[in-house]
Design a protein around this motif. Structure first.
Motif, PDB file in Angstrom:
ATOM      1  N   VAL A  97       0.840  -1.206   0.000  1.00  0.00           N
ATOM      2  CA  VAL A  97       0.000   0.000   0.000  1.00  0.00           C
ATOM      3  C   VAL A  97       0.872   1.253   0.000  1.00  0.00           C
ATOM      4  O   VAL A  97       0.602   2.214  -0.744  1.00  0.00           O
ATOM      5  N   TYR A 101       0.373   3.683  -3.287  1.00  0.00           N
ATOM      6  CA  TYR A 101      -0.369   4.947  -3.139  1.00  0.00           C
ATOM      7  C   TYR A 101       0.335   6.123  -3.818  1.00  0.00           C
ATOM      8  O   TYR A 101      -0.304   6.855  -4.596  1.00  0.00           O
ATOM      9  N   VAL A 161      -3.003  -2.874  -6.891  1.00  0.00           N
ATOM     10  CA  VAL A 161      -3.411  -1.926  -5.852  1.00  0.00           C
ATOM     11  C   VAL A 161      -3.300  -0.493  -6.362  1.00  0.00           C
ATOM     12  O   VAL A 161      -4.170   0.349  -6.101  1.00  0.00           O
ATOM     13  N   PHE A 164      -6.243   0.291  -8.451  1.00  0.00           N
ATOM     14  CA  PHE A 164      -7.430   0.492  -7.618  1.00  0.00           C
ATOM     15  C   PHE A 164      -7.437   1.905  -7.040  1.00  0.00           C
ATOM     16  O   PHE A 164      -8.471   2.592  -7.050  1.00  0.00           O
ATOM     17  N   PHE A 165      -6.311   2.351  -6.524  1.00  0.00           N
ATOM     18  CA  PHE A 165      -6.230   3.707  -5.972  1.00  0.00           C
ATOM     19  C   PHE A 165      -6.497   4.760  -7.047  1.00  0.00           C
ATOM     20  O   PHE A 165      -7.102   5.799  -6.771  1.00  0.00           O
ATOM     21  N   LEU A 168     -10.220   5.615  -7.564  1.00  0.00           N
ATOM     22  CA  LEU A 168     -10.962   6.334  -6.523  1.00  0.00           C
ATOM     23  C   LEU A 168     -11.132   7.802  -6.920  1.00  0.00           C
ATOM     24  O   LEU A 168     -10.235   8.396  -7.526  1.00  0.00           O
ATOM     25  N   VAL A 191      -8.595   6.723   2.509  1.00  0.00           N
ATOM     26  CA  VAL A 191      -8.439   5.839   1.351  1.00  0.00           C
ATOM     27  C   VAL A 191      -8.605   4.370   1.737  1.00  0.00           C
ATOM     28  O   VAL A 191      -9.366   3.634   1.097  1.00  0.00           O
ATOM     29  N   SER A 195     -11.155   1.004   0.631  1.00  0.00           N
ATOM     30  CA  SER A 195     -10.394   0.095  -0.232  1.00  0.00           C
ATOM     31  C   SER A 195     -10.370  -1.326   0.314  1.00  0.00           C
ATOM     32  O   SER A 195      -9.487  -2.116  -0.042  1.00  0.00           O
ATOM     33  N   ILE A 198      -9.952  -4.456  -2.212  1.00  0.00           N
ATOM     34  CA  ILE A 198      -8.618  -4.770  -2.730  1.00  0.00           C
ATOM     35  C   ILE A 198      -7.688  -5.194  -1.606  1.00  0.00           C
ATOM     36  O   ILE A 198      -6.802  -6.039  -1.799  1.00  0.00           O
ATOM     37  N   GLY A 290     -12.585  -6.809  -5.813  1.00  0.00           N
ATOM     38  CA  GLY A 290     -11.265  -6.194  -5.704  1.00  0.00           C
ATOM     39  C   GLY A 290     -10.440  -6.385  -6.949  1.00  0.00           C
ATOM     40  O   GLY A 290      -9.775  -5.465  -7.438  1.00  0.00           O
ATOM     41  N   GLY A 294      -9.471  -3.363  -9.485  1.00  0.00           N
ATOM     42  CA  GLY A 294      -8.028  -3.117  -9.569  1.00  0.00           C
ATOM     43  C   GLY A 294      -7.461  -3.275 -10.953  1.00  0.00           C
ATOM     44  O   GLY A 294      -6.304  -2.940 -11.192  1.00  0.00           O
TER      45      GLY A 294
END
Length: 298
Positions: A97, A101, A161, A164-165, A168, A191, A195, A198, A290, A294
């Motif tokens: 993560v 991120y 991941v 996925f971020f 958002l 966040v 989440s 995921i 997820g 993602g």
């Protein structure tokens, strides 16, 4: 004029029937080996040695499980594997993560270069000998951290991941920044709570990977009391544990012989695989969601 909308023709019904039959047979061929192991683990030697399909135990006994659970190696392997799976999964998720991120932010300088460098490691690696020498020079031989640190971040999982971020809405973070929240607070308090699909997905991936891993333990761990369950399973199935040597000579004429090595191996496989199988139902609802979310953005 008759309406036939929604009504299947004879050919379509035949095709559906063939589909069901074919997929059912395919599913059975995939599931049956596991069913066979379950049946053998609960069977007596006479029933286990019978020919034909084994869909349920004909003569049930728990003797093999009593022998397996009386083996100290099993409990030691369980403890080491649980330690590795829990600590390893927590560290994997945290650092994945923390890496994904910032790479999801378009304003990060040289973001494409960092991502390309990470993706490069998915296709090329140093190899077995350089990895061993690296672990040795770091002083991690016969250390449980050697099973966790080398694979701290999986490149493919990190990309999933990151995607996925990126999916958002940016307005959520922008409103938090207006209220004075910094990036760390935004990540952990805004966040991550949205989440969970995921996070649950990659937690399952990492946990299954740690639970099934055994080759790195074979390379880096020398102490028997630090061996993971996979190595214990390998020792029992392939090499044969010294504690089970007395069961190698099975004589059908002697009724006191309640187990054979094959039955003990089947029971050992069940003991090793059942815990991780029990995890799936609890996070299955997050899994598909997820993975699909993602994979939307690249």
């Amino acid at each position: 004029m008759s309406m036939t909308i929604g009504k299947k023709s004879t050919g379509e019904r035949a095709f559906d029937l063939l589909n069901v039959v074919f997929l059912s047979l395919f599913a059975f061929t995939a599931v049956y080996p596991f069913i066979n192991v379950i049946v053998v683990s609960f069977s007596t030697p006479a029933a286990a040695n019978q020919y034909g399909l084994k869909l349920w135990p004909q003569e049930t006994t728990l003797e093999a499980y009593k022998i397996v659970f009386s083996n100290k190696m099993i409990w030691t392997g369980y403890a080491n594997t649980i330690f590795r799976a829990v600590l390893g999964t927590a560290m994997n998720v945290l650092f994945t993560v923390l890496c994904a991120y910032p790479l999801a932010k378009r304003y990060l300088p040289h973001r494409s270069g960092y991502t390309t460098f990470i993706v490069f490691t998915m296709f090329f690696s140093g190899g077995l000998i350089p990895n061993y020498l690296l672990i040795k020079e770091l002083g991690l031989l016969d250390n449980r951290l050697s099973l966790i640190l080398p694979g701290l971040i999986a490149a493919f999982t990190m990309i999933v991941v990151r995607n996925f971020f990126m999916s958002l809405p940016e307005e959520i973070e922008e409103s938090a920044k207006i209220d004075g929240a910094h990036d760390i607070r935004i990540l952990f308090f805004i966040v991550l709570p949205v989440s969970m699909p995921i996070i649950a997905t990659i937690s399952l991936w990492y946990a299954v990977s740690h639970w099934n891993a055994w080759f790195d333990s074979l390379l880096f761990i020398q102490s028997p009391d630090k061996a993971v369950l996979g190595n214990v399973l390998r020792k029992i199935i392939i090499e044969g544990s010294p504690q089970f040597q007395e069961y190698d000579n099975y004589d059908p004429a002697k009724p006191q012989n309640l187990v054979t090595p094959d039955i003990i191996r089947a029971a050992t496989i069940m003991v090793a695989t059942t815990p991780i199988l029990c995890v799936y139902p609890f996070i299955q609802k997050y899994f598909v969601k997820g993975v699909m979310i993602g994979s939307l953005k690249g």
